[in-house]
Structure formats: C-alpha cells, structure tokens
Design a protein around this motif. Sequence first.
Motif, PDB file in Angstrom:
ATOM      1  N   SER A  26       0.833  -1.202   0.000  1.00 40.23           N
ATOM      2  CA  SER A  26       0.000   0.000   0.000  1.00 40.23           C
ATOM      3  C   SER A  26       0.866   1.250   0.000  1.00 40.23           C
ATOM      4  N   GLY A  29       2.409   1.582  -3.469  1.00 40.30           N
ATOM      5  CA  GLY A  29       1.380   1.991  -4.415  1.00 40.30           C
ATOM      6  C   GLY A  29       0.940   3.437  -4.270  1.00 40.30           C
ATOM      7  N   SER A  30       1.150   4.027  -3.107  1.00 37.15           N
ATOM      8  CA  SER A  30       0.728   5.412  -2.885  1.00 37.15           C
ATOM      9  C   SER A  30       1.763   6.435  -3.337  1.00 37.15           C
ATOM     10  N   ARG A  78      -6.558   5.872   5.739  1.00 39.71           N
ATOM     11  CA  ARG A  78      -6.098   4.559   5.293  1.00 39.71           C
ATOM     12  C   ARG A  78      -6.948   3.427   5.849  1.00 39.71           C
ATOM     13  N   PRO A  81     -12.712   2.605   3.651  1.00 41.26           N
ATOM     14  CA  PRO A  81     -12.870   2.228   2.246  1.00 41.26           C
ATOM     15  C   PRO A  81     -13.051   3.479   1.386  1.00 41.26           C
ATOM     16  N   ILE A  82     -12.637   3.436   0.182  1.00 38.64           N
ATOM     17  CA  ILE A  82     -12.694   4.495  -0.823  1.00 38.64           C
ATOM     18  C   ILE A  82     -11.728   5.631  -0.476  1.00 38.64           C
ATOM     19  N   ARG A  84      -9.239   5.574   1.453  1.00 37.74           N
ATOM     20  CA  ARG A  84      -7.873   5.051   1.490  1.00 37.74           C
ATOM     21  C   ARG A  84      -7.219   5.059   0.120  1.00 37.74           C
ATOM     22  N   THR A  85      -8.035   5.007  -0.925  1.00 42.08           N
ATOM     23  CA  THR A  85      -7.516   5.009  -2.281  1.00 42.08           C
ATOM     24  C   THR A  85      -6.992   6.384  -2.677  1.00 42.08           C
ATOM     25  N   PHE A  86      -7.590   7.431  -2.164  1.00 39.25           N
ATOM     26  CA  PHE A  86      -7.305   8.780  -2.638  1.00 39.25           C
ATOM     27  C   PHE A  86      -6.506   9.657  -1.681  1.00 39.25           C
ATOM     28  N   THR A 105       0.713   5.896   6.688  1.00 40.25           N
ATOM     29  CA  THR A 105       0.097   5.012   5.708  1.00 40.25           C
ATOM     30  C   THR A 105       0.236   3.563   6.144  1.00 40.25           C
ATOM     31  N   SER A 109      -2.923   1.346   7.234  1.00 41.29           N
ATOM     32  CA  SER A 109      -3.262   0.245   6.331  1.00 41.29           C
ATOM     33  C   SER A 109      -3.239  -1.108   7.029  1.00 41.29           C
ATOM     34  N   CYS A 113      -5.810  -4.300   6.349  1.00 41.77           N
ATOM     35  CA  CYS A 113      -5.299  -5.488   5.652  1.00 41.77           C
ATOM     36  C   CYS A 113      -5.446  -6.735   6.531  1.00 41.77           C
TER      37      CYS A 113
END
Length: 170
Positions: A26, A29-30, A78, A81-82, A84-86, A105, A109, A113
């Motif tokens: 994560s 990926g960020s 983080r 939901p949702i 955490r993606t942005f 992060t 996360s 997870c």
Amino acid sequence: MPLAGYALAHSQWDLILLATAASLASNIGSIPAYWVGARGGRPMVERYGSYLLLSRHDLDRVDRFFVKFGSFAVLIGRMLPIVRTFIAFPAGVAKMNQVRFHVYTFIGSWPWCYALAYVGMRLGASWNTNPEFKEIFHRFHLGVEAVIVILFVVFVKSHWKNRIRTSEPA
C-alpha cells in the motif's frame, strides 16, 4: 485481501506477515499519487479540477482540514474504504513530510489489511460453498453500490454549478 487470507493464512503469524506485506505494498502503491500531488500541487488541481467537479471552496476546505489534521487524516483515511484510495494525493498537495506520510500510511493500512485477511482465513472453504454467506455478501455488496451511487449523484448535483472554470466565457 480476503482471498489472500483464505489462500495463504493458516495461523496468526501468517496473518501478521500477510498484513505487513500488504501494508508495505500500500505504501509503495501510494508513491505515484503522493508525488503527482506534491509536484502539481494546488495549481494543477485548480487548472484541472473542473473535470472532477471541484470548486475552490472544496479546495479551501481540504487545505484547512489537512493543515489541522494532516497526519491524523492519513492515518484514519487509510482505514476507510474508498478514502484510502485517494488520501495520498491530498497529502502530496499539502506537502506532508514524506517519511511521516509513509509511517502513517503503514500504520493505517495494517489493521485494514489484517481484518480483511482474517475474514478470508475464517471463511475458509465456505467461501464458495455456503449459500447463506453468498446471499449476505450479495446484499451487502448491493447496499455498498447503492450508497456509492447515491453519494456520487449528490456530489455531482451539488458541485455542477460551482465547478472551477479554466477559462472565462467570451
């Protein structure tokens, strides 16, 4: 993560390792979203924000929120939901300290997870064979989709008139 928990986790230690690896992923990926935000910053959002129906008022609110709760926003974001993606993008725009960003992060996360992997491990073989679970999951899935669609429609309706204009009409 649930599928990974089902396939890979057979003990508490497996869950810990799986959550740790996923949290590190994560973080990795960020990095692009953080750097796009850090390099482009607010001017980029003001220029292209109209395509996402963002207003200057929205940007001001996000700036104030991030100044007040920056690290905490990443930590909590983080876990949601949702969001955490942005969350990496506004952290970059706010030029949050990158080491602190990655620490928060990871910490934010990890429980997410772990919980998802735990669900997969506990469901085990009933993942595909339990019709009751499939019905519950299907209803939950439809509920989440309905909430997302409703929130999207509300967002578009409330922001359509106030979107940032990149050029003034002639």
